[in-house]
Design an enzyme around this catalytic site. Structure first.
Site, PDB file in Angstrom:
ATOM      1  N   GLY A 238       0.883  -4.955   1.004  1.00 12.70           N
ATOM      2  CA  GLY A 238      -0.372  -5.014   0.244  1.00 12.70           C
ATOM      3  C   GLY A 238      -0.188  -5.597  -1.148  1.00 12.70           C
ATOM      4  O   GLY A 238      -1.140  -6.136  -1.723  1.00 12.70           O
TER       5      GLY A 238
ATOM      6  N   ALA B  13       0.869  -1.176   0.000  1.00 12.12           N
ATOM      7  CA  ALA B  13       0.000   0.000   0.000  1.00 12.12           C
ATOM      8  C   ALA B  13       0.904   1.225   0.000  1.00 12.12           C
ATOM      9  O   ALA B  13       2.081   1.148   0.377  1.00 12.12           O
ATOM     10  CB  ALA B  13      -0.877  -0.028   1.247  1.00 12.12           C
TER      11      ALA B  13
HETATM   12  N1  CAA Z   1       4.633   3.288  -0.667  1.00 15.27           N
HETATM   13  C1  CAA Z   1       5.004   4.481  -1.193  1.00 15.27           C
HETATM   14  N2  CAA Z   1       6.167   4.638  -1.878  1.00 15.27           N
HETATM   15  C2  CAA Z   1       6.947   3.562  -2.026  1.00 15.27           C
HETATM   16  C3  CAA Z   1       6.615   2.293  -1.515  1.00 15.27           C
HETATM   17  C4  CAA Z   1       5.388   2.192  -0.804  1.00 15.27           C
HETATM   18  N3  CAA Z   1       4.950   1.015  -0.314  1.00 15.27           N
HETATM   19  N4  CAA Z   1       7.598   1.421  -1.814  1.00 15.27           N
HETATM   20  C5  CAA Z   1       8.527   2.117  -2.507  1.00 15.27           C
HETATM   21  N5  CAA Z   1       8.136   3.412  -2.644  1.00 15.27           N
HETATM   22  C6  CAA Z   1       8.832   4.507  -3.309  1.00 15.27           C
HETATM   23  C7  CAA Z   1      10.030   4.986  -2.490  1.00 15.27           C
HETATM   24  O1  CAA Z   1       9.606   5.887  -1.481  1.00 15.27           O
HETATM   25  C8  CAA Z   1      10.866   5.632  -3.564  1.00 15.27           C
HETATM   26  O2  CAA Z   1      10.329   6.892  -3.854  1.00 15.27           O
HETATM   27  P1  CAA Z   1      11.296   8.207  -3.949  1.00 15.27           P
HETATM   28  O3  CAA Z   1      12.186   7.895  -5.133  1.00 15.27           O
HETATM   29  O4  CAA Z   1      10.337   9.329  -4.195  1.00 15.27           O
HETATM   30  O5  CAA Z   1      12.050   8.269  -2.696  1.00 15.27           O
HETATM   31  C9  CAA Z   1      10.627   4.736  -4.783  1.00 15.27           C
HETATM   32  O6  CAA Z   1       9.420   4.039  -4.517  1.00 15.27           O
HETATM   33  C10 CAA Z   1      11.736   3.709  -4.989  1.00 15.27           C
HETATM   34  O7  CAA Z   1      11.891   2.981  -3.775  1.00 15.27           O
HETATM   35  P2  CAA Z   1      13.309   2.804  -3.038  1.00 15.27           P
HETATM   36  O8  CAA Z   1      14.205   3.971  -3.321  1.00 15.27           O
HETATM   37  O9  CAA Z   1      13.028   2.499  -1.606  1.00 15.27           O
HETATM   38  O10 CAA Z   1      13.853   1.522  -3.831  1.00 15.27           O
HETATM   39  P3  CAA Z   1      14.846   0.392  -3.278  1.00 15.27           P
HETATM   40  O11 CAA Z   1      15.182  -0.427  -4.489  1.00 15.27           O
HETATM   41  O12 CAA Z   1      15.924   0.972  -2.477  1.00 15.27           O
HETATM   42  O13 CAA Z   1      13.934  -0.496  -2.278  1.00 15.27           O
HETATM   43  C11 CAA Z   1      11.944  -1.663  -1.589  1.00 15.27           C
HETATM   44  C12 CAA Z   1      12.818  -1.196  -2.766  1.00 15.27           C
HETATM   45  C13 CAA Z   1      12.683  -2.736  -0.763  1.00 15.27           C
HETATM   46  C14 CAA Z   1      10.669  -2.259  -2.188  1.00 15.27           C
HETATM   47  C15 CAA Z   1      11.617  -0.443  -0.670  1.00 15.27           C
HETATM   48  O14 CAA Z   1      11.087   0.595  -1.496  1.00 15.27           O
HETATM   49  C16 CAA Z   1      10.607  -0.740   0.398  1.00 15.27           C
HETATM   50  O15 CAA Z   1      10.959  -1.288   1.410  1.00 15.27           O
HETATM   51  N6  CAA Z   1       9.340  -0.330   0.209  1.00 15.27           N
HETATM   52  C17 CAA Z   1       8.311  -0.424   1.208  1.00 15.27           C
HETATM   53  C18 CAA Z   1       7.821  -1.862   1.396  1.00 15.27           C
HETATM   54  C19 CAA Z   1       6.784  -1.922   2.492  1.00 15.27           C
HETATM   55  O16 CAA Z   1       7.021  -1.640   3.630  1.00 15.27           O
HETATM   56  N7  CAA Z   1       5.551  -2.330   2.114  1.00 15.27           N
HETATM   57  C20 CAA Z   1       4.425  -2.442   3.021  1.00 15.27           C
HETATM   58  C21 CAA Z   1       3.573  -1.228   2.946  1.00 15.27           C
HETATM   59  S1  CAA Z   1       2.287  -1.187   4.182  1.00 15.27           S
HETATM   60  C22 CAA Z   1       1.011  -2.133   3.546  1.00 15.27           C
HETATM   61  O17 CAA Z   1       1.105  -2.642   2.457  1.00 15.27           O
HETATM   62  C23 CAA Z   1      -0.222  -2.235   4.409  1.00 15.27           C
HETATM   63  C24 CAA Z   1      -1.169  -3.303   4.053  1.00 15.27           C
HETATM   64  O18 CAA Z   1      -1.065  -4.418   4.487  1.00 15.27           O
HETATM   65  C25 CAA Z   1      -2.314  -3.020   3.184  1.00 15.27           C
END
Ligand code: CAA
Length: 258
Positions: A109, A65
């Site tokens: 998500g 999400a």
């Molecule tokens: N929401 C919003 N933005 C996100 C995102 C997310 N879930 N995942 C990645 N992005 C964005 C980053 O903020 C970044 O944006 P900026 O360039 O503007 O900073 C862009 O995507 C690229 O991401 P990274 O620079 O972090 O890329 P990376 O290759 O270094 O890492 C990753 C990739 C491991 C997927 C890392 O982005 C990450 O950990 N993302 C979050 C994963 C997460 O925690 N997901 C759970 C969300 S909560 C949920 O889903 C609730 C539910 O159950 C419904």
């Protein structure tokens, strides 16, 4: 209304939906989820479509999400808008089969959305996880339930409590994905599988899907009874006559979806 966060195409009898927010790793923002619902409604209503493929990019199916959109939500916001229930669960109400073709990150998500599909084909680089705990929340789109049913308590509990990711090989061993495919072949393979499903008798496909899904909602006796009744009802279809005649006559069946 045009789509801004997804790409919607057809490939013969297959409806193809590609999550398309490359700058945000396909994070599932509200607008994307609403568009996904619209695209699914349209494919469900289209008699030419027999199966649907949901995919992302080579880098990410979806990284969860949208954290930036969620960050400032209050409890009241989440509760009153019934966050997640509205929109996200549309996938689970699809009668037509939905195949998830997952490459790259499939987290939070995103993993929950993939698990709402009927089965997951994984690219070799796929990584699955429920990292919500690292954000101070828990999975909210069915992750604690569907992941546990798919991979068992030990792995699900470890992943949900630590946020550890599973690679494609581990996900296949654990039963989370049906097969692993080289990333470059993933979409073609998913479309091929969906085309095959679409070539079967449509009502029979819907019945088969209903029966398999009943496993998660019923006792064994109730599930077997449902299967038996729907099995019986396949004998009321023209397609049963056609399928069995075609076998006996050593030809391909020409199902009419009746
Ligand atoms: N929401 C919003 N933005 C996100 C995102 C997310 N879930 N995942 C990645 N992005 C964005 C980053 O903020 C970044 O944006 P900026 O360039 O503007 O900073 C862009 O995507 C690229 O991401 P990274 O620079 O972090 O890329 P990376 O290759 O270094 O890492 C990753 C990739 C491991 C997927 C890392 O982005 C990450 O950990 N993302 C979050 C994963 C997460 O925690 N997901 C759970 C969300 S909560 C949920 O889903 C609730 C539910 O159950 C419904």
């Amino acid at each position: 209304m045009p789509y801004e966060n997804i790409i919607v195409e057809t490939r013969g009898p297959v409806g193809l939906i590609t999550l398309n927010r490359p700058k945000a790793m396909n994070a599932l923002c509200n607008a994307l989820v609403a568009e996904l619902g619209r695209a699914l409604d349209a494919f469900e209503a289209d008699d030419e479509i027999g199966a649907i493929v949901l995919t992302g990019s080579d880098k990410a199916f979806a990284a969860g999400a949208d954290i930036k959109e969620m960050a400032s939500k209050s409890y009241m916001d989440a509760y009153l808008e019934d966050f997640i229930t509205n929109g996200w669960e549309r996938v689970t109400r699809c009668r037509k089969p939905v195949v998830a073709a997952v490459a790259g990150y499939c987290l939070g998500g995103g993993c929950e959305m993939a698990m709402m599909c009927d089965f997951i084909l994984a690219g070799e680089n796929a990584r699955f996880g429920q990292p919500e705990i690292t954000l101070g929340i828990i999975p909210g789109a069915g992750g604690t339930q569907r992941l546990t049913r798919a991979v068992g308590k030990a792995k699900a509990m470890e992943m949900v409590l630590t946020g550890r990711m599973m690679d494609a090989a581990e996900a296949e061993r654990a039963g989370l994905v049906s097969r692993i495919v080289p990333v470059g072949e993933l979409l073609d393979e998913a479309i091929k599988v969906a085309e095959r499903i679409a070539s079967m008798s449509r009502p029979t496909v819907l019945m088969a899907k209903e029966c398999v899904n009943a496993v998660f909602e019923t006792s064994l006796a109730q599930g077997v009874k449902l299967e038996r009744r729907l099995f019986h009802s396949t004998f009321a279809t023209d397609d049963q006559k056609e399928g069995m005649s075609a076998f006996v006559e050593k030809r391909s069946p020409a199902f009419k979806n009746r």
